[in-house]
Scaffold this motif. Structure first.
Motif, PDB file in Angstrom:
ATOM      1  N   VAL A 172       0.857  -1.178   0.000  1.00  0.00           N
ATOM      2  CA  VAL A 172       0.000   0.000   0.000  1.00  0.00           C
ATOM      3  C   VAL A 172       0.900   1.237   0.000  1.00  0.00           C
ATOM      4  O   VAL A 172       1.852   1.335   0.780  1.00  0.00           O
ATOM      5  CB  VAL A 172      -0.928   0.014   1.238  1.00  0.00           C
ATOM      6  CG1 VAL A 172      -1.720   1.319   1.318  1.00  0.00           C
ATOM      7  CG2 VAL A 172      -1.884  -1.173   1.170  1.00  0.00           C
ATOM      8  N   ARG A 198      -2.772   4.240  -3.010  1.00  0.00           N
ATOM      9  CA  ARG A 198      -2.958   3.102  -3.920  1.00  0.00           C
ATOM     10  C   ARG A 198      -2.935   1.812  -3.108  1.00  0.00           C
ATOM     11  O   ARG A 198      -1.989   1.547  -2.375  1.00  0.00           O
ATOM     12  CB  ARG A 198      -1.879   3.065  -4.998  1.00  0.00           C
ATOM     13  CG  ARG A 198      -2.103   1.963  -6.035  1.00  0.00           C
ATOM     14  CD  ARG A 198      -1.053   2.054  -7.152  1.00  0.00           C
ATOM     15  NE  ARG A 198      -1.344   1.131  -8.233  1.00  0.00           N
ATOM     16  CZ  ARG A 198      -0.944  -0.140  -8.258  1.00  0.00           C
ATOM     17  NH1 ARG A 198      -0.233  -0.638  -7.246  1.00  0.00           N
ATOM     18  NH2 ARG A 198      -1.237  -0.926  -9.277  1.00  0.00           N
ATOM     19  N   PRO A 218      -3.252  -2.231  -3.412  1.00  0.00           N
ATOM     20  CA  PRO A 218      -3.316  -3.433  -4.241  1.00  0.00           C
ATOM     21  C   PRO A 218      -3.945  -4.605  -3.472  1.00  0.00           C
ATOM     22  O   PRO A 218      -3.847  -4.675  -2.243  1.00  0.00           O
ATOM     23  CB  PRO A 218      -1.845  -3.729  -4.553  1.00  0.00           C
ATOM     24  CG  PRO A 218      -1.088  -3.144  -3.412  1.00  0.00           C
ATOM     25  CD  PRO A 218      -1.932  -2.042  -2.808  1.00  0.00           C
ATOM     26  N   ASN A 245      -7.754  -0.269 -10.919  1.00  0.00           N
ATOM     27  CA  ASN A 245      -6.614  -0.757 -11.704  1.00  0.00           C
ATOM     28  C   ASN A 245      -5.820   0.359 -12.383  1.00  0.00           C
ATOM     29  O   ASN A 245      -5.301   0.185 -13.481  1.00  0.00           O
ATOM     30  CB  ASN A 245      -7.083  -1.774 -12.754  1.00  0.00           C
ATOM     31  CG  ASN A 245      -7.849  -2.929 -12.134  1.00  0.00           C
ATOM     32  OD1 ASN A 245      -7.547  -3.355 -11.025  1.00  0.00           O
ATOM     33  ND2 ASN A 245      -8.850  -3.423 -12.840  1.00  0.00           N
ATOM     34  N   SER A 304      -7.766  -5.437  -9.271  1.00  0.00           N
ATOM     35  CA  SER A 304      -6.529  -5.905  -8.651  1.00  0.00           C
ATOM     36  C   SER A 304      -5.880  -4.814  -7.810  1.00  0.00           C
ATOM     37  O   SER A 304      -5.031  -5.092  -6.958  1.00  0.00           O
ATOM     38  CB  SER A 304      -5.546  -6.398  -9.711  1.00  0.00           C
ATOM     39  OG  SER A 304      -5.270  -5.370 -10.649  1.00  0.00           O
ATOM     40  N   SER A 305      -6.261  -3.561  -8.050  1.00  0.00           N
ATOM     41  CA  SER A 305      -5.820  -2.457  -7.194  1.00  0.00           C
ATOM     42  C   SER A 305      -6.836  -1.331  -7.296  1.00  0.00           C
ATOM     43  O   SER A 305      -7.533  -1.193  -8.300  1.00  0.00           O
ATOM     44  CB  SER A 305      -4.435  -1.944  -7.616  1.00  0.00           C
ATOM     45  OG  SER A 305      -4.528  -1.190  -8.813  1.00  0.00           O
ATOM     46  N   THR A 314      -7.094   2.941  -6.478  1.00  0.00           N
ATOM     47  CA  THR A 314      -6.393   4.163  -6.108  1.00  0.00           C
ATOM     48  C   THR A 314      -7.418   5.200  -5.664  1.00  0.00           C
ATOM     49  O   THR A 314      -8.423   5.422  -6.334  1.00  0.00           O
ATOM     50  CB  THR A 314      -5.577   4.710  -7.292  1.00  0.00           C
ATOM     51  OG1 THR A 314      -4.603   3.725  -7.673  1.00  0.00           O
ATOM     52  CG2 THR A 314      -4.858   5.987  -6.914  1.00  0.00           C
ATOM     53  N   GLN A 316       5.902  -5.895  -7.375  1.00  0.00           N
ATOM     54  CA  GLN A 316       5.231  -4.630  -7.074  1.00  0.00           C
ATOM     55  C   GLN A 316       4.918  -3.861  -8.353  1.00  0.00           C
ATOM     56  O   GLN A 316       3.930  -3.156  -8.437  1.00  0.00           O
ATOM     57  CB  GLN A 316       6.114  -3.795  -6.163  1.00  0.00           C
ATOM     58  CG  GLN A 316       5.417  -2.532  -5.647  1.00  0.00           C
ATOM     59  CD  GLN A 316       6.218  -1.875  -4.554  1.00  0.00           C
ATOM     60  OE1 GLN A 316       7.243  -2.369  -4.148  1.00  0.00           O
ATOM     61  NE2 GLN A 316       5.741  -0.753  -4.068  1.00  0.00           N
ATOM     62  N   ASP A 368       1.872  -3.978 -12.856  1.00  0.00           N
ATOM     63  CA  ASP A 368       1.033  -3.253 -13.812  1.00  0.00           C
ATOM     64  C   ASP A 368       1.821  -2.918 -15.076  1.00  0.00           C
ATOM     65  O   ASP A 368       1.323  -3.018 -16.190  1.00  0.00           O
ATOM     66  CB  ASP A 368       0.503  -1.953 -13.195  1.00  0.00           C
ATOM     67  CG  ASP A 368      -0.632  -2.236 -12.205  1.00  0.00           C
ATOM     68  OD1 ASP A 368      -0.865  -1.374 -11.357  1.00  0.00           O
ATOM     69  OD2 ASP A 368      -1.264  -3.293 -12.302  1.00  0.00           O
TER      70      ASP A 368
END
Length: 210
Positions: A40, A77, A79, A108, A148-149, A151, A199, A202
């Protein structure tokens, strides 16, 4: 993972916070254990971003928080381990003018840059009332069905020079990684096994030749 899950059953603080229906539904759908807490990240933040990703029984706790630094803007952000289908976001912020005026949610999003994120259309925006209580904000599930993440972009606070967040949580269901079309089954398994090493995944997904 299981040791954190069991904390939510603590008999002390999980008794009468929000009574039976709200607490039971929330804990059952809480995605805390599927958040990749070590990765994070927050920009323009004073404090550890992972401190606001708390287990269910600490959702009302104010001992740890994240506050913006140079001004009242903040990017966080978060994830997930695998992918999730979001139903709602939980937020505890404040006090008073330190509460975000609104939060732009990006599913994402590959960037954490303040310049880029202001030009990017948000997946959804939520308006935040000036309250120190824990708020639940429903999201448009169709737009957050394979996440998947996520923000969070906070463009401004409600009057104060800094924004303060005590807790961010998510309600929804975990869908693992089986529905990601870009990578093969073998790569997905490797990603899960070596999660702490990817990490920057993306960027690798969009690399030429993949």
């Amino acid at each position: 993972m299981p040791h954190e899950h069991h904390h939510g059953c603590g008999h002390e603080s999980n008794d009468h916070d929000h009574d039976h229906d709200d607490a039971a539904l929330g804990y059952q759908d809480n995605l805390f254990q599927h958040i990749d807490r070590p990765n994070v990240v927050a920009l323009n933040a004073d404090g550890n971003a992972a401190d606001i990703i708390k287990p269910w029984h600490l959702r009302l706790d104010e001992a740890k928080f994240l506050e913006s630094d140079a001004d009242d803007q903040l990017i966080i952000r978060i994830p997930f381990i695998g992918t999730v289908r979001l139903k709602a976001i939980l937020l505890k912020a404040g006090p008073g003018g330190h509460t975000p005026a609104k939060i732009s949610l990006f599913a994402n999003a590959p960037t954490l840059d303040f310049n880029d994120i202001q030009d990017r259309p948000a997946t959804q925006e939520i308006v935040v009332p000036q309250s120190r209580d824990l708020g639940e904000y429903a999201v448009k599930t169709a737009k957050f069905s394979n996440v998947s993440s996520i923000t969070l972009f906070i463009p401004e606070a409600q009057g104060e020079d800094t924004t303060r967040i005590y807790y961010v949580g998510f309600l929804g269901t975990w869908t693992q990684s089986k529905s990601q079309p870009i990578i093969t089954v073998y790569e997905a398994q490797a990603n899960l096994a070596d999660h702490e090493k990817i990490q920057g995944m993306d960027g690798t997904w969009s690399a030429p030749g993949h």
